[in-house]
Structures are given as C-alpha cells and as structure tokens.
Design a protein around this motif. Structure first.
Motif, PDB file in Angstrom:
ATOM      1  N   ASN A 356       2.712  -4.834 -15.492  1.00 13.91           N
ATOM      2  CA  ASN A 356       3.510  -3.721 -14.965  1.00 13.91           C
ATOM      3  C   ASN A 356       2.742  -2.746 -14.081  1.00 13.91           C
ATOM      4  OD1 ASN A 356       5.855  -4.654 -16.398  1.00 13.91           O
ATOM      5  ND2 ASN A 356       4.976  -3.727 -18.277  1.00 13.91           N
ATOM      6  N   PHE A 357       1.737  -3.258 -13.362  1.00 13.73           N
ATOM      7  CA  PHE A 357       1.085  -2.412 -12.374  1.00 13.73           C
ATOM      8  C   PHE A 357       2.047  -2.186 -11.213  1.00 13.73           C
ATOM      9  CE2 PHE A 357      -2.683  -2.988 -14.711  1.00 13.73           C
ATOM     10  CZ  PHE A 357      -3.671  -2.155 -14.190  1.00 13.73           C
ATOM     11  N   PRO A 358       2.040  -1.008 -10.571  1.00 17.17           N
ATOM     12  CA  PRO A 358       2.898  -0.775  -9.406  1.00 17.17           C
ATOM     13  C   PRO A 358       2.620  -1.828  -8.331  1.00 17.17           C
ATOM     14  CG  PRO A 358       1.919   1.277 -10.153  1.00 17.17           C
ATOM     15  CD  PRO A 358       1.260   0.184 -10.944  1.00 17.17           C
ATOM     16  N   PRO A 359       3.642  -2.444  -7.772  1.00 21.41           N
ATOM     17  CA  PRO A 359       3.440  -3.489  -6.759  1.00 21.41           C
ATOM     18  C   PRO A 359       2.556  -3.049  -5.605  1.00 21.41           C
ATOM     19  CG  PRO A 359       5.727  -3.432  -7.460  1.00 21.41           C
ATOM     20  CD  PRO A 359       5.072  -2.249  -8.098  1.00 21.41           C
ATOM     21  N   ALA A 360       2.627  -1.772  -5.234  1.00 23.79           N
ATOM     22  CA  ALA A 360       1.829  -1.284  -4.097  1.00 23.79           C
ATOM     23  C   ALA A 360       0.332  -1.283  -4.406  1.00 23.79           C
ATOM     24  CB  ALA A 360       2.283   0.125  -3.718  1.00 23.79           C
ATOM     25  N   LEU A 361      -0.012  -1.329  -5.704  1.00 19.54           N
ATOM     26  CA  LEU A 361      -1.433  -1.289  -6.083  1.00 19.54           C
ATOM     27  C   LEU A 361      -2.014  -2.673  -6.381  1.00 19.54           C
ATOM     28  CD1 LEU A 361      -1.545   1.818  -8.470  1.00 19.54           C
ATOM     29  CD2 LEU A 361      -2.205   1.702  -6.055  1.00 19.54           C
ATOM     30  N   VAL A 362      -1.152  -3.661  -6.584  1.00 22.59           N
ATOM     31  CA  VAL A 362      -1.638  -4.982  -7.006  1.00 22.59           C
ATOM     32  C   VAL A 362      -2.595  -5.580  -5.983  1.00 22.59           C
ATOM     33  CG1 VAL A 362      -0.961  -7.360  -7.453  1.00 22.59           C
ATOM     34  CG2 VAL A 362       0.318  -5.488  -8.506  1.00 22.59           C
ATOM     35  N   ASP A 363      -2.173  -5.659  -4.723  1.00 20.66           N
ATOM     36  CA  ASP A 363      -3.031  -6.272  -3.698  1.00 20.66           C
ATOM     37  C   ASP A 363      -4.305  -5.457  -3.443  1.00 20.66           C
ATOM     38  OD1 ASP A 363      -1.423  -8.454  -3.403  1.00 20.66           O
ATOM     39  OD2 ASP A 363      -0.323  -7.678  -1.668  1.00 20.66           O
ATOM     40  N   PRO A 364      -4.218  -4.138  -3.274  1.00 21.92           N
ATOM     41  CA  PRO A 364      -5.455  -3.373  -3.063  1.00 21.92           C
ATOM     42  C   PRO A 364      -6.459  -3.504  -4.204  1.00 21.92           C
ATOM     43  CG  PRO A 364      -3.576  -2.055  -2.428  1.00 21.92           C
ATOM     44  CD  PRO A 364      -3.025  -3.284  -3.108  1.00 21.92           C
ATOM     45  N   ILE A 365      -5.965  -3.485  -5.459  1.00 22.70           N
ATOM     46  CA  ILE A 365      -6.897  -3.603  -6.592  1.00 22.70           C
ATOM     47  C   ILE A 365      -7.512  -4.994  -6.633  1.00 22.70           C
ATOM     48  CG2 ILE A 365      -7.033  -3.668  -9.113  1.00 22.70           C
ATOM     49  CD1 ILE A 365      -4.985  -1.406  -9.188  1.00 22.70           C
ATOM     50  N   THR A 366      -6.702  -6.029  -6.415  1.00 21.69           N
ATOM     51  CA  THR A 366      -7.216  -7.399  -6.459  1.00 21.69           C
ATOM     52  C   THR A 366      -8.256  -7.618  -5.357  1.00 21.69           C
ATOM     53  OG1 THR A 366      -5.099  -8.181  -7.317  1.00 21.69           O
ATOM     54  CG2 THR A 366      -6.596  -9.835  -6.418  1.00 21.69           C
ATOM     55  N   ILE A 367      -7.933  -7.190  -4.152  1.00 23.08           N
ATOM     56  CA  ILE A 367      -8.872  -7.354  -3.036  1.00 23.08           C
ATOM     57  C   ILE A 367     -10.112  -6.491  -3.242  1.00 23.08           C
ATOM     58  CG2 ILE A 367      -9.196  -6.968  -0.565  1.00 23.08           C
ATOM     59  CD1 ILE A 367      -6.188  -7.609  -0.222  1.00 23.08           C
ATOM     60  N   GLY A 368      -9.903  -5.250  -3.667  1.00 22.18           N
ATOM     61  CA  GLY A 368     -11.036  -4.343  -3.843  1.00 22.18           C
ATOM     62  C   GLY A 368     -12.018  -4.817  -4.903  1.00 22.18           C
ATOM     63  N   THR A 369     -11.511  -5.250  -6.055  1.00 26.48           N
ATOM     64  CA  THR A 369     -12.420  -5.717  -7.105  1.00 26.48           C
ATOM     65  C   THR A 369     -13.130  -7.017  -6.709  1.00 26.48           C
ATOM     66  OG1 THR A 369     -10.528  -6.796  -8.202  1.00 26.48           O
ATOM     67  CG2 THR A 369     -11.147  -4.592  -8.965  1.00 26.48           C
ATOM     68  N   SER A 370     -12.445  -7.872  -5.964  1.00 27.49           N
ATOM     69  CA  SER A 370     -13.076  -9.119  -5.516  1.00 27.49           C
ATOM     70  C   SER A 370     -14.206  -8.826  -4.541  1.00 27.49           C
ATOM     71  CB  SER A 370     -12.034 -10.030  -4.856  1.00 27.49           C
ATOM     72  OG  SER A 370     -11.021 -10.396  -5.768  1.00 27.49           O
ATOM     73  N   LEU A 371     -13.957  -7.929  -3.585  1.00 25.84           N
ATOM     74  CA  LEU A 371     -15.005  -7.555  -2.634  1.00 25.84           C
ATOM     75  C   LEU A 371     -16.157  -6.838  -3.340  1.00 25.84           C
ATOM     76  CD1 LEU A 371     -12.858  -6.317   0.391  1.00 25.84           C
ATOM     77  CD2 LEU A 371     -14.139  -8.461   0.214  1.00 25.84           C
ATOM     78  N   MET A 372     -15.837  -6.039  -4.349  1.00 30.19           N
ATOM     79  CA  MET A 372     -16.885  -5.360  -5.116  1.00 30.19           C
ATOM     80  C   MET A 372     -17.768  -6.376  -5.839  1.00 30.19           C
ATOM     81  SD  MET A 372     -16.507  -2.581  -8.229  1.00 30.19           S
ATOM     82  CE  MET A 372     -15.805  -3.815  -9.329  1.00 30.19           C
ATOM     83  N   ASP A 373     -17.146  -7.383  -6.444  1.00 27.15           N
ATOM     84  CA  ASP A 373     -17.925  -8.416  -7.137  1.00 27.15           C
ATOM     85  C   ASP A 373     -18.866  -9.117  -6.174  1.00 27.15           C
ATOM     86  OD1 ASP A 373     -16.515  -7.697  -9.347  1.00 27.15           O
ATOM     87  OD2 ASP A 373     -15.385  -9.575  -9.539  1.00 27.15           O
ATOM     88  N   MET A 374     -18.361  -9.497  -5.012  1.00 28.31           N
ATOM     89  CA  MET A 374     -19.189 -10.196  -4.033  1.00 28.31           C
ATOM     90  C   MET A 374     -20.308  -9.281  -3.508  1.00 28.31           C
ATOM     91  SD  MET A 374     -16.144 -12.222  -2.020  1.00 28.31           S
ATOM     92  CE  MET A 374     -17.221 -13.100  -0.901  1.00 28.31           C
TER      93      MET A 374
END
Length: 439
Positions: A356-374
């Motif tokens: 139930n994360f807000p749809p507007a936050l799903v893509d930014p969080i997924t992309i942001g955490t992936s880039l942070m990991d890399m």
C-alpha cells in the motif's frame, strides 16, 4: 647517544619503519619522514608527515639543514605504476632531486639508497629498470654513497610479498613447480639496519666506504620453496598435503591484481610482482660481509626463533581472504542493485505496491534504492573511498532492516529469509572496515 643524525625517507614502509625504530634504539638521532604515517607510527616530534615526492631540491636542502642531517637513507619505492604510484617519479626523478639537494646543502652527507639485487640485463619491468637508473645517477654523482641491494626481506611485520608468502604457508596450496624452484636469497631486516648503523658510524672521508654497492642477503642458496617451508614450520603446517596451482591461475591472479591496482589497491599479486618472482632474488653478499663483518642471519634464525603467535596466524589466514571479502561485497551491491533496476524491476516495485505504498512513490523509491545499492558497490571498489562505501553499506542495510520492520514486517518471515541474511552482510562489511588498513 651518537652525534650523527639520520634522515629516513619512507619511514612508514616495511624497511623504513623498522630501520627508523632500530636506529633510534641504537642511540642515533633519527628523523623519520613519510607521506603519511599511521597514528601508531607517530612516535614523537621527529616522525614527520611530508609530501616527499612533491618536494623540490631546495625544499629537501632546507630539510637537511633544519635537522643537521649527516646520513640520508632512501627507502622510497613503489612496485608498479597506477593511481598515485609512478615508478619513474619515485625511483628516478626523486633520486635526481635528492642528489641535487645533497650537493647544494653544503653539508657532508652520506646517501644510503635501498635498491634491488640483480643485473641490468635481467631487468624486465618498469620497477626494475627505474631502480637501476637511480643507481646509475647515484654512482655518477660523486656523492658519498652506499647502494644496498637487499634480498627477500624477512621482518617481524609483513607487507606485500612477505605477507603473501606467509599466507601461502597457511593454505594447502603451492605455487607452480617452476616458481617454487626460483632462487630466493633472504635477508633479515635487522641486518639491513645493522649495515646502515655501521655506515653511519664511519667517517664520511673513509675511502673504503665512500662509494659502495653491496648485495645484502644470506650467502647460502635458498629457493622460494625453502622460504615458504620455513614459514610453514613456524606456522605448524609443514606436514600438510598441498596442491600446486597451475601457472595459468597465477597469471590470472596477476591480471586481476593489475585491475585492482588501477582502483587504488596494492595487492601483492600483480604482473610486476610475478615477473620479479620468476626472475628470482640472487646476489653475492661477500663484499658486504667482508667490509662490515656482519654475519647475515640464516632463514632458520630469522623465522624459526619463535613459533607463530595467534595474531601471526590470523593475519596470514585472512590476508588472501581480504581480497575475496572486498570483491564479494562489491559484487553483492552492484548485482543486487542491477537486478532490482533492470532484471526484476516489476517484482521489486510490486513489493512496495503490495504494501500500500502511494503509487507516485513506488517508482522513485525502487529506482532510488537500486541506484544507491550500485553506488555503494562502486564506492567500495575504489581503495581511497572504500571506507565511505562500507559505512554507507552498513547504514543502508540497517535502514532496510528497520524500515522493513515498521512498514513491511511480513518480509521478516519470507521463506528465503532475505532480510534475515542482511545481518551477516552487515557483519562482513564491519569485518572489511576493520581490515582496511595496509600498514
């Protein structure tokens, strides 16, 4: 207390640090200079951090005058070109400025230069050829000097090649048969320091030692296998069965080491190290022994005086594993971020959507955490910023764990235990952080 003042350049290295401390114990006033010193190496006001390789001849001359230097011991050296390491700059260009500074100082200074054994005809690497060029500059300068060519240096501490041989002694592995048969005459670091002390005590006008080049090493022939065997006796592993690694593996390891070198690391297994290993370490110490009366310690006397302590064993066992730890952490962060961003993006995003994360936050969080990991993986890969990457990795992992505990607690009982496994990953990063020091 001797009235002679000795300046040691490269006082943070394997030879330089021992020589600095040992000469002080012998009563000499010793100024130890290095580009950087660990807190444990800063023993007093005469341990100086200076950008040695950036000093011009005038600055070096002022340094000699400020400390009333009588003997300069040059222990500076780098194995291979890479970021922050230039064999020409360290071995040849700096020596040229050093000779100019000695000549301009107006002082009677003896230069003691640490070089390498062997002949110019056998030199094949930039390391060896630049070391030999420095010898030629010194010989042509007319300055009172002693060029010391130590064999394989055995010291209480371990660094580079000496650390690698200790590590081999604790594993059921041998180098290829051809490399194990390479001549490898050792020398105790105490004998190097004793030679410098002997030279420092001589009058600079003594014709017998005004310009000498000596090989410093055990006279009896020893092979690489003999050196490793003595370490194995000290570690209690002499009776273990062993498997000889193929030459291909050794060459592959050197190539990987070269890649790590360009990332700022200094692994002992690099192409230059393997080339010098295959050439061997040989020389004729008779002139040195006859002039100084120093009886070089045998390998058994140097290594075999005391059995390995638990700290010796831990260091040797972990030395080669250190590279595996860092490589695995780099791969872990890079691959996990890459998979989440490019391979399983929808699956990663669906975890947030399902909670139930807000749809507007799903893509930014997924992309942001992936880039942070890399990004964390990239930070750990470079030696200069590896500590930042490790701390960032620990903080990010703790963030994932606490965030999941609050927002997605059901992930803690996920069958594959992804979050549970984050704990050991944090411990491994902490271990890597504690092992980061080289000296």
């Amino acid at each position: 207390m001797s009235e002679r003042t000795i300046l040691v350049l490269g006082a943070s290295g394997l030879i330089g640090r021992f020589v600095t401390d040992d000469l002080r114990a012998r009563g000499f006033c010793v100024v130890g200079v290095a580009r950087s010193l660990s807190p444990a190496q800063k023993m007093g006001a005469l341990d100086l951090e200076l950008p040695i390789l950036s000093l011009d001849a005038a600055a070096l001359t002022r340094l000699f005058g400020e400390h009333a230097v009588d003997v300069v011991v040059n222990c500076l050296g780098v194995l291979q070109d890479g970021p922050g390491s230039d064999t020409n700059a360290v071995h040849r260009d700096f020596v040229a400025r050093l000779l100019q500074a000695v000549a301009d100082s107006g002082r009677a200074i003896r230069l003691v230069h640490i070089s390498i054994p062997g002949t110019a005809e056998a030199d094949r690497t930039a390391f060896a050829t630049t070391k030999r060029e420095a010898e030629r500059l010194i010989a042509a300068s007319g300055i009172p000097h002693a060029i010391l060519r130590p064999g394989f240096v055995v010291a209480p501490s371990a660094y580079g090649g000496s650390a690698m041989l200790r590590a081999l002694a604790t594993f059921p592995l041998d180098l290829p048969a051809e490399e194990m048969a390479t001549p490898f005459q050792p020398v105790a670091v105490e004998d190097i320091s004793a030679t410098i002390a002997w030279l420092a005590a001589r009058d600079i006008g003594d014709a017998g030692v005004k310009a000498v080049t000596w090989d410093l090493m055990q006279a009896a022939p020893v092979t690489m296998a003999g050196v490793i065997k003595q370490f194995r006796r000290a570690f209690g592993t002499d009776g273990w069965p062993r498997l000889a690694m193929p030459s291909l593996m050794l060459d592959l390891g050197a190539r990987i080491g070269d890649l790590a070198n360009y990332l700022g690391w200094t692994p002992p297994m690099r192409s230059t190290a393997i080339a010098e290993l295959r050439r061997g370490v040989t020389g004729d110490p008779s002139a040195w022994i006859a002039a100084t009366g120093i009886a070089p310690k045998s390998l058994a006397e140097t290594i075999g005086r005391h059995p390995a302590t638990i700290q010796d064993k831990w260091f040797a066992r972990l030395f080669l594993v250190k590279a595996l730890i860092f490589a695995s952490l780099v791969a872990f962060w890079l691959v996990s971020g890459f998979i989440a961003l490019f391979v399983s993006y929808r699956a990663a995003a669906s975890i947030l959507s399902a909670h139930n994360f807000p749809p507007a936050l799903v893509d930014p969080i997924t992309i942001g955490t992936s880039l942070m990991d890399m990004s964390i993986g990239v930070l750990i890969a470079f030696r200069r910023i590896a500590a930042v990457g490790l701390v960032a990795g620990i903080v990010a992992s703790l963030g994932y764990m606490f965030g999941a505990a609050i927002l997605t607690p059901d992930l803690w009982i996920e069958p594959l235990g992804a979050l549970v496994k984050t704990g050991p990953a944090i411990v491994l990063m902490l271990v890597a952080l504690l092992m980061l020091d080289n000296r």
